[in-house]
Design a protein around this motif. Structure first.
Motif: not given
Length: 160
Positions: A61-64, A122-127, A76-85, A105-109
């Motif tokens: 799980v990544f927080q974008v 949208g940008p993170a999903y596309k990337e 919990p246990d999610s990683g910070f992946a930076g703002p997708g925009s 399986l990757i979940v972004i939120y």
């Protein structure tokens, strides 16, 4: 030589308004969360079940969204992946996803704002798809992370 460079720059500056009006150098339309199809969404209750201790098929799980929001509360246990925009968010997302299997399986939120206004998903999903990941889901948070995850009693961590 110096005069010819100035002439080329001047000519390009004269053309710029015409090119911009035809979309040649305009910024691309932002990808909103609403561009993500329903089959690629995951509901909060489903993700919470998948994150229970001992559950099979636990996703990465990544927080974008924003780092401030991540520090306040995150899954919990999610990683910070930076703002997708933002470009720096895309760099972090590439870095953190690089060692993963393309079938993982990757979940972004995000949850920064209502779904139809989120600039990050949208940008993170596309990337991730552009990087070749084939099993990407997006956590559907209609209003925001606070209303649709925290207030419903799903687990959270605070800080980094």
């Amino acid at each position: 030589m110096k005069g010819s460079k100035i002439a080329v720059i001047t000519f390009a500056m004269m053309l710029m308004p015409a090119l911009q009006s035809h979309g040649q150098f305009s910024n691309p339309a932002p990808l909103s969360a609403t561009t993500i199809s329903q089959e690629n969404l995951i509901q909060p209750a489903e993700l919470a079940r998948m994150l229970r201790p001992g559950a099979a098929g636990r996703p990465v799980v990544f927080q974008v969204g924003s780092f401030v929001m991540f520090q306040q509360a995150h899954i919990p246990d999610s990683g910070f992946a930076g703002p997708g925009s933002q470009a720096n968010g895309m760099i972090l997302l590439k870095k953190f996803s690089a060692p993963l299997s393309k079938k993982q399986l990757i979940v972004i939120y995000c949850g920064c704002c209502p779904w139809n206004h989120c600039p990050n998903l949208g940008p993170a999903y596309k990337e991730l798809h552009d990087l070749g990941f084939t099993n990407v889901k997006v956590l559907y948070l209609a209003n925001n992370f606070g209303d649709d995850w925290v207030a419903k009693g799903y687990p959270v961590e605070k800080g980094q």
